[in-house]
Design an enzyme around this catalytic site. Structure first.
Site, PDB file in Angstrom:
ATOM      1  N   PHE A 140       0.879  -1.459   0.032  1.00 49.55           N
ATOM      2  CA  PHE A 140       0.212  -0.086   0.161  1.00 49.55           C
ATOM      3  C   PHE A 140       1.151   1.472  -0.343  1.00 49.55           C
ATOM      4  CE2 PHE A 140      -2.476   3.155   2.581  1.00 49.55           C
ATOM      5  CZ  PHE A 140      -3.450   3.516   1.189  1.00 49.55           C
ATOM      6  N   CYS A 150       7.446  19.429  44.836  1.00 49.83           N
ATOM      7  CA  CYS A 150       8.447  20.270  45.644  1.00 49.83           C
ATOM      8  C   CYS A 150       9.313  20.300  45.702  1.00 49.83           C
ATOM      9  CB  CYS A 150       8.486  18.172  46.299  1.00 49.83           C
ATOM     10  SG  CYS A 150       9.845  18.345  46.971  1.00 49.83           S
ATOM     11  N   ASP A 157     -20.036   7.936  21.322  1.00 55.57           N
ATOM     12  CA  ASP A 157     -20.118   9.360  22.012  1.00 55.57           C
ATOM     13  C   ASP A 157     -18.752  10.042  22.114  1.00 55.57           C
ATOM     14  OD1 ASP A 157     -19.622  11.175  24.048  1.00 55.57           O
ATOM     15  OD2 ASP A 157     -19.348   9.691  25.159  1.00 55.57           O
ATOM     16  N   CYS A 165      10.116  13.736  50.803  1.00 52.31           N
ATOM     17  CA  CYS A 165      12.082  14.399  51.857  1.00 52.31           C
ATOM     18  C   CYS A 165      10.965  15.552  52.486  1.00 52.31           C
ATOM     19  CB  CYS A 165      12.652  15.026  50.258  1.00 52.31           C
ATOM     20  SG  CYS A 165      12.089  16.368  49.695  1.00 52.31           S
ATOM     21  N   CYS A 204      15.308  14.990  46.173  1.00 47.52           N
ATOM     22  CA  CYS A 204      13.892  14.734  46.431  1.00 47.52           C
ATOM     23  C   CYS A 204      14.219  13.369  45.295  1.00 47.52           C
ATOM     24  CB  CYS A 204      12.712  15.186  46.248  1.00 47.52           C
ATOM     25  SG  CYS A 204      11.064  14.459  46.343  1.00 47.52           S
ATOM     26  N   TYR A 248     -27.259   9.888   9.358  1.00 51.30           N
ATOM     27  CA  TYR A 248     -27.823  10.497   8.935  1.00 51.30           C
ATOM     28  C   TYR A 248     -27.581  11.203   8.119  1.00 51.30           C
ATOM     29  CZ  TYR A 248     -31.840  13.784   9.934  1.00 51.30           C
ATOM     30  OH  TYR A 248     -32.887  14.856  10.347  1.00 51.30           O
ATOM     31  N   CYS A 252       6.579  18.040  51.128  1.00 47.54           N
ATOM     32  CA  CYS A 252       6.536  16.757  50.578  1.00 47.54           C
ATOM     33  C   CYS A 252       6.523  14.876  51.455  1.00 47.54           C
ATOM     34  CB  CYS A 252       8.360  16.346  49.477  1.00 47.54           C
ATOM     35  SG  CYS A 252       8.509  15.732  49.087  1.00 47.54           S
TER      36      CYS A 252
END
Ligand code: IVH
Length: 666
Positions: A34, A422, A114, A407, A428, A223, A404
């Site tokens: 393709f 944080c 939807d 830490c 951390c 439709y 946090c």
């Protein structure tokens, strides 16, 4: 066969393969065949622009020309449907119809998809226009974007279709595409789409149809409108439309009695969970068009149709605790820990609470009975609290943490943002580990064989503190730590070694600068030849780059203002990562536009806007977003914004068109 015939035969063949693949789900040739045929057609069309056709299969790839959508009035207004939520309301509708018609009638039962609705106009078998619902009276002309949707025919099959008609339907993003897109957005720290509907409508409104093409939208048509439809039955007309090449749902059935209708509803309320796209109800339509006309419309909706909406799947369960996760950027996500509860086929134990404002708005207390919903989102969310169940002895009120959880640093909230962060990015642990995981991920440095557990172990053992440490790991260390085989450990080391070849733009992405996702990283790599140039760029230069706004510019400046980050970049440069654009990209450079600041405006024919940006940069010029005293000239295409034109005129700034610009460079 002459060239024209050859082009036309190839187009017809590609339209057919497209239909087989995207509508019938039954390809006859391989993807490669393709692609080869498509490339062949593209080459022929490029060589023979005199045979151009707006509906050629090559038009499906989209273009990156920016455009603001034209507003178009609908020939027939796009009304909505009355909603019902109970069997009682459905029987009321059925009785009303029955009384008004006073004769037998059939009801066509269909899925309610939807997504986002679309109106397509076909003339002489060709798609001429695609318009969104808009306000029902007029919508946006999104034809170029819609052409990229493979299941929408550009040219119809057979010859039984009316000379001119409109067909409406729903554009959808299939679940798998939606989940993939959100994963990618999460990795890029871009905001997630809440559900496939928002993702589909957001995608359809994108200015760049080549991005639309990459998002793999689908469409079901339900439709038909026009003066010369073949049958009096809506159902029968839809079956014809399927023969013309449209994707029409085969779930549609005709029923006569209320019992049959209820059986259809209750079957699909459950079976819809296995469909590839989101649905939110059943649409019931009186089948005969003559009877539809007799019943007519109210101001807002047809009397001949109604929607039955499925209940959003919801469960009630207890909130035991709120925990807080720290992301690689330090963003804190609150998570509700729940009594396990069954919801849409899975057991839910945790749900997202989003941010502090949402917690406050829900007035959450520990021990509350909370409503959990999935309603299209991947992560379940808490939608409400059963306050009556709390009447005696409420638990402690949930208050967002101030420090946090990992830490202990005091959290900060940046202006205009809902999240807390944080700020301790250097020490951390989840931030450090998160940055390493991002760095090694497939779209960044693509280092195989290292998962979060291994990263965690390296970190625990103090072997890897930042991503530069990966480049000094030995197979022996990996083997002893992770108790993995010799071969696997060697593979990891080899994969780390190979990552030194990963191109510059992906290295920029891998650094994990806040708000610098893949697309932004590409733009930066194009605008700045090396990380040194990027580091030296000031605020104005940064915001002058296409798609770099204030927020991103600030984040880049903050990144390089941090000495730790500069040190890391130096270490990575020393181990040999690609921190400059490859030589082949740099060739073809001149300084013809050196010192000139150029604003691009309007729509171009010969090259895309991005191409012109690259040309400016390659020739030493600077591209700026808005006209100012520094502007040397405006490169103007068609439909240049009137405000810009006026401003340029007033300031006496030269306007250069596409041809003049190309002349300048030649
Ligand atoms: S018929 C005049 N059929 O639901 C009514 N609509 O609230 C024409 N929808 O805007 C619409 N699936 O976007 C119809 N099978 C279906 C549908 C459907 C979804 C959407 C459509 C419409 C909305 C009505």
């Amino acid at each position: 066969m002459d060239i024209k015939e050859k082009i036309e035969a190839l187009r017809a063949e590609l339209h057919r393969h497209n239909y087989n693949y995207y509508v019938l789900n039954a390809p006859e040739i391989s993807d490669k065949e393709f692609d080869d045929k498509m490339r062949g057609l593209q080459e022929l069309e490029q060589a023979h622009p005199e045979y151009a056709d707006d509906n050629s299969p090559t038009m499906r790839v989209g273009s990156d020309i920016n455009k603001n959508f034209k507003q178009v009035a609908h020939q027939y207004p796009m009304l909505s449907l009355g909603n019902t939520y109970s069997e009682g309301e459905v029987s009321d509708w059925y009785e009303r119809v029955s009384k008004a018609l006073d004769e037998e009638f059939e009801v066509c039962c269909e899925m309610k998809f939807d997504g986002t609705s679309i109106s397509l106009t076909y003339e002489k078998g060709k798609l001429v226009r695609a318009v969104t619902r808009g306000d029902g009276e007029k919508g946006d002309d999104v034809t170029d974007n819609v052409k990229t949707i493979r299941s929408i025919p550009l040219v119809l099959h057979g010859d039984g279709y009316p000379a001119s008609f409109e067909i409406r339907g729903e554009i959808l993003m299939p679940w798998v595409v939606f989940e993939e897109l959100n994963q990618e957005r999460e990795a890029n720290e871009e905001p997630l789409f809440a559900n496939p509907r928002n993702a589909a409508s957001g995608t359809l409104k994108l200015q760049n149809s080549s991005i639309v093409a990459s998002r793999k939208l689908d469409a079901y048509l339900y439709y038909l409108l026009g003066d010369e439809l073949p049958h009096d039955g809506h159902y029968e007309n839809l079956r014809e439309a399927a023969k013309w090449g449209f994707k029409v749902s085969d779930i549609t059935r005709k029923h006569k009695t209320l019992d049959e209708i209820f059986a259809f509803i209750s079957y699909w309320d459950n079976a819809r969970k296995n469909l590839p796209v989101a649905t939110d109800g059943i649409v019931l339509k009186v089948n005969s068009l003559r009877q539809q006309r007799e019943l007519g419309f109210t101001a807002k909706s047809p009397r001949w149709a109604i929607a039955y909406k499925f209940q959003a799947e919801q469960a009630l369960t207890r909130l035991n605790k709120v925990s807080y996760q720290v992301g690689r950027t330090g963003a804190i996500t609150p998570v509700a820990n729940l009594d396990p509860v069954q919801l849409s086929g899975t057991v839910v134990r945790r749900a997202s609470l989003h941010n502090a404002d949402i917690i406050e708005a829900l007035d959450l207390h520990i021990g509350d009975m909370v409503y959990v919903e999935k309603g299209g989102e991947i992560i379940p969310k808490i939608t409400g609290v059963d306050k009556e169940a709390r009447s005696f002895m409420p638990g402690e009120k949930v208050r967002f943490i101030a420090t946090c959880p990992e830490c202990g640093s005091r959290l900060v909230r940046y202006e205009g943002e809902a999240a807390y962060y944080c700020p301790n990015d250097t020490a951390c642990p989840p931030q450090i580990k998160g940055r390493i995981e991002h760095f090694i991920s497939r779209r960044a440095m693509n280092i195989d064989g290292l998962g979060p557990e291994t990263v965690d172990m390296f970190y625990q053992q103090g072997l890897v503190r930042d991503v530069a440490d990966l480049y000094v790991l030995t197979a022996k260390q990996i083997r002893t730590l992770d108790r993995m085989g010799e071969k696997s450990a060697e593979n990891i080391v080899a994969s780390i070694g190979r990552s030194k070849e990963v191109p510059y733009e992906r290295v920029i992405f891998a650094l994990g600068i806040r708000f610098v996702g893949e697309t932004v990283a590409k733009k930066l790599a194009r605008a700045f030849d090396s990380v040194d140039e990027l580091r030296r760029a000031d605020h104005d230069t940064l915001v002058g780059v296409d798609e770099i706004g204030e927020k991103i510019a600030q984040s880049i400046l903050a990144y390089f203002a941090n000495e730790g980050n500069n040190e890391l970049v130096r270490k990575l440069e020393a181990v040999g990562l690609q921190f400059r654009r490859a030589e082949e990209d740099l060739t073809g450079r001149t300084d013809k536009l050196a010192g000139q600041t150029i604003v691009i405006s309007g729509v171009f024919n010969k090259y895309s806007r991005d191409d012109y940006k690259t040309m400016i940069e390659k020739n030493g010029g600077r591209n700026a977003a808005s006209i100012s005293g520094n502007t040397t000239f405006v490169l103007a295409g068609e439909n240049m914004g009137p405000a810009k034109l006026e401003k340029a005129r007033k300031m006496g700034i030269r306007i250069v068109n596409e041809d003049e610009f190309l002349q300048l460079l030649s």
